[in-house]
Design a protein around this motif. Sequence first.
Motif, PDB file in Angstrom:
ATOM      1  N   THR A  44       0.697  -1.212  -0.030  1.00 23.08           N
ATOM      2  CA  THR A  44      -0.273   0.180  -0.211  1.00 23.08           C
ATOM      3  C   THR A  44       0.683   1.193   0.001  1.00 23.08           C
ATOM      4  OG1 THR A  44      -1.927  -0.935   1.386  1.00 23.08           O
ATOM      5  CG2 THR A  44      -2.044   1.274   1.032  1.00 23.08           C
ATOM      6  N   VAL A  45       2.178   1.022   1.094  1.00 24.37           N
ATOM      7  CA  VAL A  45       2.874   2.501   0.683  1.00 24.37           C
ATOM      8  C   VAL A  45       4.001   2.208  -0.314  1.00 24.37           C
ATOM      9  CG1 VAL A  45       4.787   3.887   2.460  1.00 24.37           C
ATOM     10  CG2 VAL A  45       2.023   2.331   3.296  1.00 24.37           C
ATOM     11  N   GLU A  46       4.475   1.495  -0.875  1.00 25.24           N
ATOM     12  CA  GLU A  46       4.982   1.157  -2.484  1.00 25.24           C
ATOM     13  C   GLU A  46       6.773   1.651  -1.072  1.00 25.24           C
ATOM     14  OE1 GLU A  46       3.134   4.045  -4.969  1.00 25.24           O
ATOM     15  OE2 GLU A  46       1.674   2.885  -6.058  1.00 25.24           O
ATOM     16  N   VAL A  47       7.066   0.853  -0.426  1.00 27.60           N
ATOM     17  CA  VAL A  47       8.108   0.625  -0.507  1.00 27.60           C
ATOM     18  C   VAL A  47       8.961  -0.755  -0.292  1.00 27.60           C
ATOM     19  CG1 VAL A  47       8.191   2.520   1.157  1.00 27.60           C
ATOM     20  CG2 VAL A  47       7.538   0.900   2.157  1.00 27.60           C
ATOM     21  N   SER A  48      10.031  -0.976   0.248  1.00 30.00           N
ATOM     22  CA  SER A  48      10.629  -2.293  -0.118  1.00 30.00           C
ATOM     23  C   SER A  48      10.726  -2.664   1.477  1.00 30.00           C
ATOM     24  CB  SER A  48      11.734  -2.707  -0.398  1.00 30.00           C
ATOM     25  OG  SER A  48      12.755  -1.646   0.962  1.00 30.00           O
ATOM     26  N   ASP A  49      10.118  -3.999   1.791  1.00 30.73           N
ATOM     27  CA  ASP A  49      10.510  -4.704   3.411  1.00 30.73           C
ATOM     28  C   ASP A  49      11.450  -4.241   4.044  1.00 30.73           C
ATOM     29  OD1 ASP A  49       9.002  -6.335   2.230  1.00 30.73           O
ATOM     30  OD2 ASP A  49      10.153  -8.256   2.748  1.00 30.73           O
ATOM     31  N   SER A  50      12.838  -3.304   3.862  1.00 30.65           N
ATOM     32  CA  SER A  50      13.726  -2.675   4.814  1.00 30.65           C
ATOM     33  C   SER A  50      13.188  -1.240   4.758  1.00 30.65           C
ATOM     34  CB  SER A  50      14.619  -3.120   3.906  1.00 30.65           C
ATOM     35  OG  SER A  50      15.269  -2.119   2.912  1.00 30.65           O
ATOM     36  N   VAL A  51      13.084  -0.813   4.120  1.00 30.97           N
ATOM     37  CA  VAL A  51      11.875   0.554   4.556  1.00 30.97           C
ATOM     38  C   VAL A  51      11.354   0.061   5.290  1.00 30.97           C
ATOM     39  CG1 VAL A  51      11.183   2.520   3.605  1.00 30.97           C
ATOM     40  CG2 VAL A  51      12.940   1.490   1.983  1.00 30.97           C
ATOM     41  N   LEU A  52      10.072  -0.367   4.813  1.00 27.99           N
ATOM     42  CA  LEU A  52       9.550  -0.322   6.164  1.00 27.99           C
ATOM     43  C   LEU A  52       9.648  -1.409   7.204  1.00 27.99           C
ATOM     44  CD1 LEU A  52       5.902  -0.286   6.684  1.00 27.99           C
ATOM     45  CD2 LEU A  52       5.672  -3.112   5.554  1.00 27.99           C
ATOM     46  N   SER A  53      10.541  -1.561   7.368  1.00 27.66           N
ATOM     47  CA  SER A  53      10.996  -2.568   8.586  1.00 27.66           C
ATOM     48  C   SER A  53      11.503  -1.452   9.611  1.00 27.66           C
ATOM     49  CB  SER A  53      11.961  -3.307   8.622  1.00 27.66           C
ATOM     50  OG  SER A  53      10.947  -4.293   7.948  1.00 27.66           O
ATOM     51  N   ARG A  54      12.378  -0.648   9.221  1.00 29.02           N
ATOM     52  CA  ARG A  54      13.924   0.798   9.744  1.00 29.02           C
ATOM     53  C   ARG A  54      12.433   1.194   9.856  1.00 29.02           C
ATOM     54  NH1 ARG A  54      17.062  -0.158   5.657  1.00 29.02           N
ATOM     55  NH2 ARG A  54      16.348   2.191   4.234  1.00 29.02           N
ATOM     56  N   GLN A  55      10.889   2.184   9.103  1.00 30.35           N
ATOM     57  CA  GLN A  55      10.175   3.056   9.830  1.00 30.35           C
ATOM     58  C   GLN A  55       9.201   2.432  10.845  1.00 30.35           C
ATOM     59  OE1 GLN A  55      10.468   5.890   8.354  1.00 30.35           O
ATOM     60  NE2 GLN A  55      12.700   5.015   7.767  1.00 30.35           N
ATOM     61  N   VAL A  56       9.214   1.080  10.737  1.00 36.90           N
ATOM     62  CA  VAL A  56       7.879   0.895  11.940  1.00 36.90           C
ATOM     63  C   VAL A  56       8.689   0.581  13.089  1.00 36.90           C
ATOM     64  CG1 VAL A  56       7.146  -1.403  12.591  1.00 36.90           C
ATOM     65  CG2 VAL A  56       6.336  -0.768  10.340  1.00 36.90           C
ATOM     66  N   ALA A  57      10.151   0.349  12.871  1.00 33.64           N
ATOM     67  CA  ALA A  57      11.236   0.085  14.409  1.00 33.64           C
ATOM     68  C   ALA A  57      10.566   1.660  14.872  1.00 33.64           C
ATOM     69  CB  ALA A  57      12.011  -0.294  14.364  1.00 33.64           C
ATOM     70  N   THR A  58      10.752   2.850  14.236  1.00 30.28           N
ATOM     71  CA  THR A  58      10.935   3.968  14.457  1.00 30.28           C
ATOM     72  C   THR A  58       9.570   4.660  15.368  1.00 30.28           C
ATOM     73  OG1 THR A  58      12.467   4.227  12.636  1.00 30.28           O
ATOM     74  CG2 THR A  58      11.334   6.380  14.154  1.00 30.28           C
TER      75      THR A  58
END
Length: 105
Positions: A44-58
């Motif tokens: 939905t947000v159109e990002v990679s797994d790694s980008v989503l993981s980093r942003q979710v961690a924040t």
Amino acid sequence: MTDPFHGAHPRHGLDEVIHAPVRFSIVATLAAADKAEFAFVRDTVEVSDSVLSRQVATLEKAGYVAVTKGYVGKRPRTWLALTPAGCAAFAAHCQALRAIAGDGD
């Protein structure tokens, strides 16, 4: 004496954690559901797994998102959900955006 850097302008109501475009998109997506699967949010947000993981961690560190891991059959899954603090922060952030745009109360 009034602090000239912390006045009444609605921008002071913006949440710096949520304000980043990808994090804002993640929180907005999660605000529409009780919980969402990691892959759904990623797509939905159109990002990679790694980008989503980093942003979710924040967002998780800020207390805005809860991460739950489990299985569907034998396949591991990760679900994301806004916490009550995340819901409140998102609502306040959106209110500040509306006020800045001249549409707020």
